[in-house]
Design a protein around this motif. Sequence first.
Motif, short mmCIF file in Angstrom:
data_model
loop_
_atom_site.label_atom_id
_atom_site.label_comp_id
_atom_site.label_asym_id
_atom_site.label_seq_id
_atom_site.Cartn_x
_atom_site.Cartn_y
_atom_site.Cartn_z
N THR A 3 52.47 67.68 90.09
CA THR A 3 51.93 68.87 90.75
C THR A 3 52.49 68.98 92.16
OG1 THR A 3 50.02 67.63 91.59
CG2 THR A 3 49.75 68.76 89.47
N GLY A 4 52.44 70.20 92.67
CA GLY A 4 52.79 70.44 94.06
C GLY A 4 54.27 70.45 94.38
N ILE A 5 55.12 70.57 93.36
CA ILE A 5 56.56 70.64 93.62
C ILE A 5 57.16 71.77 92.79
CG2 ILE A 5 56.82 68.21 94.23
CD1 ILE A 5 57.94 67.69 91.48
N GLN A 6 58.33 72.20 93.18
CA GLN A 6 59.04 73.25 92.45
C GLN A 6 59.58 72.70 91.13
OE1 GLN A 6 59.19 76.52 93.41
NE2 GLN A 6 57.74 75.79 94.95
N PRO A 7 59.63 73.52 90.08
CA PRO A 7 60.10 73.04 88.78
C PRO A 7 61.45 72.32 88.82
CG PRO A 7 59.13 75.19 88.52
CD PRO A 7 59.16 74.90 90.00
N ARG A 8 62.40 72.83 89.60
CA ARG A 8 63.72 72.20 89.60
C ARG A 8 63.72 70.85 90.34
NH1 ARG A 8 67.15 76.69 92.16
NH2 ARG A 8 67.71 76.60 89.99
N ASP A 9 62.63 70.57 91.05
CA ASP A 9 62.53 69.28 91.74
C ASP A 9 61.93 68.19 90.86
OD1 ASP A 9 63.60 70.40 94.05
OD2 ASP A 9 61.63 70.96 94.83
N VAL A 10 61.56 68.55 89.62
CA VAL A 10 60.98 67.57 88.70
C VAL A 10 62.09 66.74 88.08
CG1 VAL A 10 59.67 67.26 86.57
CG2 VAL A 10 59.04 69.09 88.17
N PRO A 11 62.04 65.42 88.23
CA PRO A 11 63.03 64.56 87.58
C PRO A 11 62.90 64.65 86.06
CG PRO A 11 61.82 63.35 89.26
CD PRO A 11 61.10 64.65 89.05
N VAL A 12 64.03 64.54 85.37
CA VAL A 12 64.06 64.66 83.92
C VAL A 12 64.76 63.44 83.32
CG1 VAL A 12 64.89 66.03 81.96
CG2 VAL A 12 64.14 67.18 84.07
N ALA A 13 64.16 62.91 82.26
CA ALA A 13 64.80 61.85 81.47
C ALA A 13 65.17 62.46 80.13
CB ALA A 13 63.85 60.68 81.26
N VAL A 14 66.46 62.47 79.81
CA VAL A 14 66.92 62.98 78.52
C VAL A 14 66.88 61.81 77.53
CG1 VAL A 14 68.85 64.00 77.24
CG2 VAL A 14 68.40 64.72 79.61
N LEU A 15 65.96 61.91 76.57
CA LEU A 15 65.77 60.86 75.56
C LEU A 15 66.44 61.28 74.26
CD1 LEU A 15 64.29 58.24 74.57
CD2 LEU A 15 62.38 59.76 73.95
N TYR A 16 67.27 60.40 73.71
CA TYR A 16 67.93 60.70 72.45
C TYR A 16 68.04 59.43 71.62
CZ TYR A 16 72.11 58.82 74.77
OH TYR A 16 73.01 58.02 75.44
N ASN A 17 68.15 59.63 70.31
CA ASN A 17 68.26 58.47 69.43
C ASN A 17 69.70 58.25 68.98
OD1 ASN A 17 67.56 60.94 67.96
ND2 ASN A 17 67.72 59.71 66.11
N LEU A 18 70.06 56.97 68.82
CA LEU A 18 71.35 56.55 68.28
C LEU A 18 71.07 55.65 67.09
CD1 LEU A 18 73.59 55.67 71.36
CD2 LEU A 18 73.83 57.59 69.78
N ASP A 19 71.18 56.22 65.91
CA ASP A 19 70.88 55.47 64.69
C ASP A 19 72.06 54.58 64.33
OD1 ASP A 19 70.33 54.72 61.97
OD2 ASP A 19 68.85 56.34 61.96
N PRO A 20 71.84 53.27 64.15
CA PRO A 20 72.95 52.38 63.81
C PRO A 20 73.57 52.70 62.45
CG PRO A 20 70.86 51.17 63.89
CD PRO A 20 70.58 52.56 64.35
N ASP A 21 72.88 53.49 61.63
CA ASP A 21 73.45 53.89 60.35
C ASP A 21 74.44 55.04 60.49
OD1 ASP A 21 72.00 51.97 58.99
OD2 ASP A 21 70.38 53.35 58.44
N TRP A 22 74.48 55.68 61.65
CA TRP A 22 75.43 56.77 61.87
C TRP A 22 76.82 56.21 62.05
CZ3 TRP A 22 72.35 59.63 66.26
CH2 TRP A 22 71.23 60.25 65.70
N THR A 23 77.82 57.03 61.79
CA THR A 23 79.21 56.63 62.03
C THR A 23 79.45 56.58 63.53
OG1 THR A 23 80.07 58.89 62.11
CG2 THR A 23 79.95 57.82 59.91
N ALA A 24 80.52 55.91 63.91
CA ALA A 24 80.88 55.84 65.33
C ALA A 24 81.11 57.24 65.89
CB ALA A 24 82.12 54.97 65.53
N GLY A 25 81.70 58.10 65.09
CA GLY A 25 81.94 59.48 65.52
C GLY A 25 80.65 60.25 65.75
N GLU A 26 79.67 60.04 64.88
CA GLU A 26 78.38 60.70 65.04
C GLU A 26 77.67 60.19 66.29
OE1 GLU A 26 77.22 61.59 60.37
OE2 GLU A 26 76.88 59.59 61.20
#
Length: 142
Positions: A3-26
């Motif tokens: 609260t109390g800050i501008q939206p663009r001042d909110v830190p963001v963590a981009v969370l993504y999954n890396l499945d070991p079953d995927w190919t190296a290219g994926e």
Amino acid sequence: MITGIQPRDVPVAVLYNLDPDWTAGEQTEVEQMSEHMAQALAAEGHAVCTVSLSDQHLTAALAELEPSAQVVFNWCESYPCVPHSEPLVARDLENAGFVYTGAPASAIAIAQDKAETRELLSRHGILTPEGRIFRRAVADGW
């Protein structure tokens, strides 16, 4: 809650999954797309970090982040190697106290169950096309 800050001042963590079953290219493609998203958010003024998840230990992956200090951009589709775990990621983010993008765990769980989704929509007067649930791979009589 942030609260109390501008939206663009909110830190963001981009969370993504890396499945070991995927190919190296994926895996490379997912890493590149996640980095691209992080760069776009940074260009809008956000402090950004990326967090990859290659196992089921979400809490450990996010251990250095303060739930009340940032938003998680949830690109984690599911826990790697855990089928149908999409709602579990959202549930664990909720339980850890993070604000995150995307639907709540309960909505994701319902969306994975067509019969329950149809029933819920019907209870609220929303028409759905005729359908049938098949318990076997052969669609007799359809």
